[in-house]
Design a protein around this motif. Structure first.
Motif, PDB file in Angstrom:
ATOM      1  N   MET A   1       0.817  -1.210   0.000  1.00 33.21           N
ATOM      2  CA  MET A   1       0.000   0.000   0.000  1.00 33.21           C
ATOM      3  C   MET A   1       0.851   1.260   0.000  1.00 33.21           C
ATOM      4  O   MET A   1       1.951   1.283   0.567  1.00 33.21           O
ATOM      5  CB  MET A   1      -0.942  -0.007   1.213  1.00 33.21           C
ATOM      6  CG  MET A   1      -1.984  -1.110   1.169  1.00 33.21           C
ATOM      7  SD  MET A   1      -3.091  -1.093   2.619  1.00 33.21           S
ATOM      8  CE  MET A   1      -1.997  -1.780   3.871  1.00 33.21           C
ATOM      9  N   GLN A   2       0.326   2.325  -0.605  1.00 33.77           N
ATOM     10  CA  GLN A   2       1.015   3.609  -0.624  1.00 33.77           C
ATOM     11  C   GLN A   2       1.014   4.252   0.760  1.00 33.77           C
ATOM     12  O   GLN A   2       1.958   4.933   1.146  1.00 33.77           O
ATOM     13  CB  GLN A   2       0.351   4.545  -1.639  1.00 33.77           C
ATOM     14  CG  GLN A   2       0.437   4.058  -3.071  1.00 33.77           C
ATOM     15  CD  GLN A   2       1.858   3.994  -3.576  1.00 33.77           C
ATOM     16  OE1 GLN A   2       2.615   4.953  -3.445  1.00 33.77           O
ATOM     17  NE2 GLN A   2       2.237   2.857  -4.150  1.00 33.77           N
ATOM     18  N   ILE A   3      -0.081   4.079   1.498  1.00 31.10           N
ATOM     19  CA  ILE A   3      -0.173   4.559   2.877  1.00 31.10           C
ATOM     20  C   ILE A   3      -0.268   3.332   3.768  1.00 31.10           C
ATOM     21  O   ILE A   3      -1.262   2.611   3.743  1.00 31.10           O
ATOM     22  CB  ILE A   3      -1.391   5.475   3.072  1.00 31.10           C
ATOM     23  CG1 ILE A   3      -1.295   6.692   2.151  1.00 31.10           C
ATOM     24  CG2 ILE A   3      -1.511   5.911   4.525  1.00 31.10           C
ATOM     25  CD1 ILE A   3      -2.500   7.607   2.203  1.00 31.10           C
ATOM     26  N   LEU A   4       0.766   3.074   4.539  1.00 29.49           N
ATOM     27  CA  LEU A   4       0.853   1.838   5.306  1.00 29.49           C
ATOM     28  C   LEU A   4      -0.165   1.823   6.434  1.00 29.49           C
ATOM     29  O   LEU A   4      -0.474   2.844   7.043  1.00 29.49           O
ATOM     30  CB  LEU A   4       2.266   1.667   5.863  1.00 29.49           C
ATOM     31  CG  LEU A   4       3.391   1.542   4.828  1.00 29.49           C
ATOM     32  CD1 LEU A   4       4.732   1.384   5.524  1.00 29.49           C
ATOM     33  CD2 LEU A   4       3.141   0.376   3.876  1.00 29.49           C
ATOM     34  N   ALA A   5      -0.691   0.647   6.714  1.00 28.46           N
ATOM     35  CA  ALA A   5      -1.629   0.446   7.822  1.00 28.46           C
ATOM     36  C   ALA A   5      -1.524  -1.004   8.262  1.00 28.46           C
ATOM     37  O   ALA A   5      -1.245  -1.892   7.448  1.00 28.46           O
ATOM     38  CB  ALA A   5      -3.060   0.781   7.406  1.00 28.46           C
ATOM     39  N   ASP A   6      -1.723  -1.236   9.554  1.00 32.70           N
ATOM     40  CA  ASP A   6      -1.739  -2.589  10.088  1.00 32.70           C
ATOM     41  C   ASP A   6      -3.105  -3.193   9.785  1.00 32.70           C
ATOM     42  O   ASP A   6      -4.118  -2.817  10.383  1.00 32.70           O
ATOM     43  CB  ASP A   6      -1.481  -2.561  11.594  1.00 32.70           C
ATOM     44  CG  ASP A   6      -1.342  -3.956  12.196  1.00 32.70           C
ATOM     45  OD1 ASP A   6      -1.848  -4.925  11.585  1.00 32.70           O
ATOM     46  OD2 ASP A   6      -0.752  -4.084  13.283  1.00 32.70           O
ATOM     47  N   VAL A   7      -3.149  -4.118   8.840  1.00 30.82           N
ATOM     48  CA  VAL A   7      -4.422  -4.682   8.399  1.00 30.82           C
ATOM     49  C   VAL A   7      -5.144  -5.382   9.545  1.00 30.82           C
ATOM     50  O   VAL A   7      -6.370  -5.275   9.687  1.00 30.82           O
ATOM     51  CB  VAL A   7      -4.200  -5.654   7.216  1.00 30.82           C
ATOM     52  CG1 VAL A   7      -5.504  -6.366   6.847  1.00 30.82           C
ATOM     53  CG2 VAL A   7      -3.646  -4.888   6.008  1.00 30.82           C
ATOM     54  N   ASP A   8      -4.399  -6.076  10.404  1.00 33.52           N
ATOM     55  CA  ASP A   8      -5.027  -6.878  11.453  1.00 33.52           C
ATOM     56  C   ASP A   8      -5.870  -6.048  12.417  1.00 33.52           C
ATOM     57  O   ASP A   8      -6.896  -6.514  12.907  1.00 33.52           O
ATOM     58  CB  ASP A   8      -3.969  -7.654  12.244  1.00 33.52           C
ATOM     59  CG  ASP A   8      -3.415  -8.834  11.456  1.00 33.52           C
ATOM     60  OD1 ASP A   8      -3.976  -9.137  10.379  1.00 33.52           O
ATOM     61  OD2 ASP A   8      -2.419  -9.436  11.898  1.00 33.52           O
ATOM     62  N   ILE A   9      -5.459  -4.814  12.703  1.00 36.50           N
ATOM     63  CA  ILE A   9      -6.216  -4.023  13.673  1.00 36.50           C
ATOM     64  C   ILE A   9      -7.407  -3.322  13.030  1.00 36.50           C
ATOM     65  O   ILE A   9      -8.166  -2.645  13.716  1.00 36.50           O
ATOM     66  CB  ILE A   9      -5.317  -2.984  14.394  1.00 36.50           C
ATOM     67  CG1 ILE A   9      -4.822  -1.912  13.422  1.00 36.50           C
ATOM     68  CG2 ILE A   9      -4.165  -3.670  15.108  1.00 36.50           C
ATOM     69  CD1 ILE A   9      -4.107  -0.758  14.121  1.00 36.50           C
ATOM     70  N   HIS A  10      -7.584  -3.505  11.723  1.00 37.05           N
ATOM     71  CA  HIS A  10      -8.733  -2.914  11.044  1.00 37.05           C
ATOM     72  C   HIS A  10      -9.696  -3.984  10.526  1.00 37.05           C
ATOM     73  O   HIS A  10     -10.593  -3.671   9.734  1.00 37.05           O
ATOM     74  CB  HIS A  10      -8.275  -2.023   9.885  1.00 37.05           C
ATOM     75  CG  HIS A  10      -7.422  -0.877  10.320  1.00 37.05           C
ATOM     76  ND1 HIS A  10      -7.834   0.051  11.248  1.00 37.05           N
ATOM     77  CD2 HIS A  10      -6.158  -0.517   9.961  1.00 37.05           C
ATOM     78  CE1 HIS A  10      -6.865   0.941  11.439  1.00 37.05           C
ATOM     79  NE2 HIS A  10      -5.847   0.614  10.670  1.00 37.05           N
ATOM     80  N   ARG A  11      -9.544  -5.217  10.999  1.00 35.39           N
ATOM     81  CA  ARG A  11     -10.463  -6.268  10.583  1.00 35.39           C
ATOM     82  C   ARG A  11     -11.722  -6.222  11.439  1.00 35.39           C
ATOM     83  O   ARG A  11     -11.702  -5.833  12.608  1.00 35.39           O
ATOM     84  CB  ARG A  11      -9.808  -7.658  10.739  1.00 35.39           C
ATOM     85  CG  ARG A  11      -8.591  -7.896   9.872  1.00 35.39           C
ATOM     86  CD  ARG A  11      -8.873  -7.830   8.386  1.00 35.39           C
ATOM     87  NE  ARG A  11      -9.950  -8.719   7.972  1.00 35.39           N
ATOM     88  CZ  ARG A  11      -9.806 -10.037   7.773  1.00 35.39           C
ATOM     89  NH1 ARG A  11      -8.622 -10.610   7.960  1.00 35.39           N
ATOM     90  NH2 ARG A  11     -10.832 -10.765   7.382  1.00 35.39           N
ATOM     91  N   VAL A  12     -12.829  -6.638  10.859  1.00 34.39           N
ATOM     92  CA  VAL A  12     -14.097  -6.747  11.577  1.00 34.39           C
ATOM     93  C   VAL A  12     -14.731  -8.082  11.231  1.00 34.39           C
ATOM     94  O   VAL A  12     -14.505  -8.641  10.150  1.00 34.39           O
ATOM     95  CB  VAL A  12     -15.081  -5.601  11.217  1.00 34.39           C
ATOM     96  CG1 VAL A  12     -14.583  -4.264  11.740  1.00 34.39           C
ATOM     97  CG2 VAL A  12     -15.333  -5.545   9.715  1.00 34.39           C
ATOM     98  N   ILE A  13     -15.508  -8.609  12.158  1.00 39.43           N
ATOM     99  CA  ILE A  13     -16.358  -9.759  11.884  1.00 39.43           C
ATOM    100  C   ILE A  13     -17.622  -9.230  11.219  1.00 39.43           C
ATOM    101  O   ILE A  13     -18.207  -8.256  11.692  1.00 39.43           O
ATOM    102  CB  ILE A  13     -16.681 -10.524  13.181  1.00 39.43           C
ATOM    103  CG1 ILE A  13     -15.397 -11.134  13.764  1.00 39.43           C
ATOM    104  CG2 ILE A  13     -17.730 -11.598  12.942  1.00 39.43           C
ATOM    105  CD1 ILE A  13     -15.570 -11.682  15.164  1.00 39.43           C
TER     106      ILE A  13
END
Length: 446
Positions: free
Chosen positions: A321-333
């Motif tokens: 990604m161009q703007i880095l982000a921690d995918v795991d902390i933005h997951r939802v059920i």
């Protein structure tokens, strides 16, 4: 249908967590979402005392079939029950003010503005949300009879039946609810493609999250522990606009289906483009052990799955990604439920856009409000994190006039113009989904 899920260690109190947090939506599925108003605190508390014995826990969620009930409360609902002020103040601000008041942070503008919502949403009138899920029509109707008996004395604002779409497809004709996150300590090991399990505290209050510490929880402990938050959003699907778009930019049934797959990242059957790039594979789409088993490592340019596809935006996985982000902390059920008329491939008129049909998206997370605002701001209604400028999510983004969707290919990318808002927001609320212990506590007088 019971899946043969790989067993793992249990490190959370499953028998105190509401079933809908972890139990997968059945296939086929039937159910109802009910919005209730509490006119009298004593009647509201009595309802909770009466209905709590029928609310399933998440114990053995991986092998449980049959109907279940979920009960959530808005902030105004907690206040209407007489919850003490100290406890009310312990809830996050975004939950206290409600989804409509956070419209700017959620980018709910234009057609999605709360001014256009159905009357009872966003006004503080919704106090309780009761959802019934079932794998059979008979069991659903029996469970609804039980639920209706117990919410006597409360005002019913709406009842919305859902499910039973042909082929378990949603209102735009796709198989959905694929690719849920794996929860550490939930009793099940990650399925192929889920990646490492995410810390339980990201989804359930009272346990360490990815940062190593638990998130702040409502007080007292009996109220907050094993609870979570739910963002509910009701969308009207504009099937006519969707079909018109496909017909305007593809000249055959095959090319229209490929364009539809590019918008989402999966074929209608659920088969991912990463594994089936040229033609649909319904057997792959229906196999939960295969239909999510992929990465984007070999598709960084988006030739198979466009960078702006709905599925890739909501879970970029290993995309650079161009703007880095921690995918795991933005997951939802996610618990997605389709309502109204089934998808109609022949519907192309403006009148077809207004036929009652659409989706309820339920986003479950211990920090649902913050996560939803991040997703709406950064990944749904913006394209900068994928170097796509103002391009927005083709499924749930709010499109501006002349909006486009980019399909990478060699030697020249294709930009499809005239994409419209295909799912229009008709209402939403933030709910607190208490533990079973908390439901019993809320049924008492304080």
């Amino acid at each position: 249908m019971t899946l043969a899920l790989p067993r793992g260690a249990v490190a959370v109190e499953l028998d105190d967590i509401q079933a809908t947090v972890l139990r997968y939506r059945p296939e086929p599925y039937y159910g109802t979402h009910v919005m209730l108003h509490v006119d009298d605190a004593r009647a509201g508390r009595r309802f909770l005392r009466d209905v709590t014995p029928f609310v399933d826990s998440a114990a053995d969620w991986w092998q449980a079939d049959g109907p279940w009930i979920a009960v959530g409360l808005t902030y105004s609902g907690l206040a209407a029950l007489g919850v003490p002020d100290d406890s009310l103040r312990s809830f996050p601000e975004a939950f206290r003010v409600g989804m409509a008041a956070r419209a700017d942070q959620l980018r709910d503008r234009g057609v999605n503005d709360p001014a256009n919502w159905e009357p009872h949403f966003g006004t503080g009138a919704v106090h309780l949300g009761v959802s019934v899920f079932s794998d059979s029509e008979d069991a659903w109707r029996r469970t609804m009879t039980v639920a209706r008996h117990h919410y006597r004395g409360l005002t019913v604002l709406s009842e919305q039946d859902f499910g039973a779409q042909p082929g378990a497809l949603n209102s735009l004709g796709y198989r959905d609810s694929i690719g849920q996150p794996a929860v550490e300590g939930s009793g099940v090991q990650p399925l192929p493609g889920q990646g490492p399990a995410i810390k339980a505290g990201e989804f359930v209050l009272g346990y360490p999250g990815e940062s190593g510490v638990p998130l702040p929880a409502p007080e007292p402990d009996v109220l907050g522990r094993n609870g979570t938050f739910v963002g509910l959003r009701k969308y009207q699907s504009r099937v006519g606009a969707f079909n018109r778009f496909l017909r305007a930019h593809a000249t055959s049934d095959e090319s229209r289906e490929l364009l539809a797959a590019k918008l989402v990242g999966r074929w209608r059957s659920g088969a991912p483009l990463t594994l089936a790039p040229d033609r649909d594979d319904p057997a792959l789409g229906a196999d939960p052990l295969r239909n999510n088993d992929f990465t984007y490592a070999a598709d960084q340019a988006g030739h198979r799955v466009p960078l702006g596809a709905h599925m890739r935006r909501m879970n970029p996985r290993d995309t650079q990604m161009q703007i880095l982000a921690d995918v795991d902390i933005h997951r939802v059920i996610r618990r997605s439920t389709a309502f109204g008329a089934p998808y109609d491939a022949s519907a192309v008129s403006a009148q077809d856009d207004e036929i009652p049909r659409g989706l309820y998206f339920l986003f479950i997370s211990a920090k649902a409000m913050a996560t939803m605002e991040f997703l709406q701001q950064e990944w749904i209604n913006n394209g900068n994190f994928m170097n796509l400028g103002e391009e927005r999510d083709p499924n749930v983004g709010v499109q501006e006039p002349g909006a486009s969707f980019t399909i990478p290919r060699d030697p020249v990318r294709r930009r499809v113009h005239g994409i419209e808002t295909f799912n229009v927001l008709r209402g939403g609320e933030y709910f607190f989904l208490p533990s079973l212990s908390a439901l019993r506590w809320l049924g008492e007088e304080h």
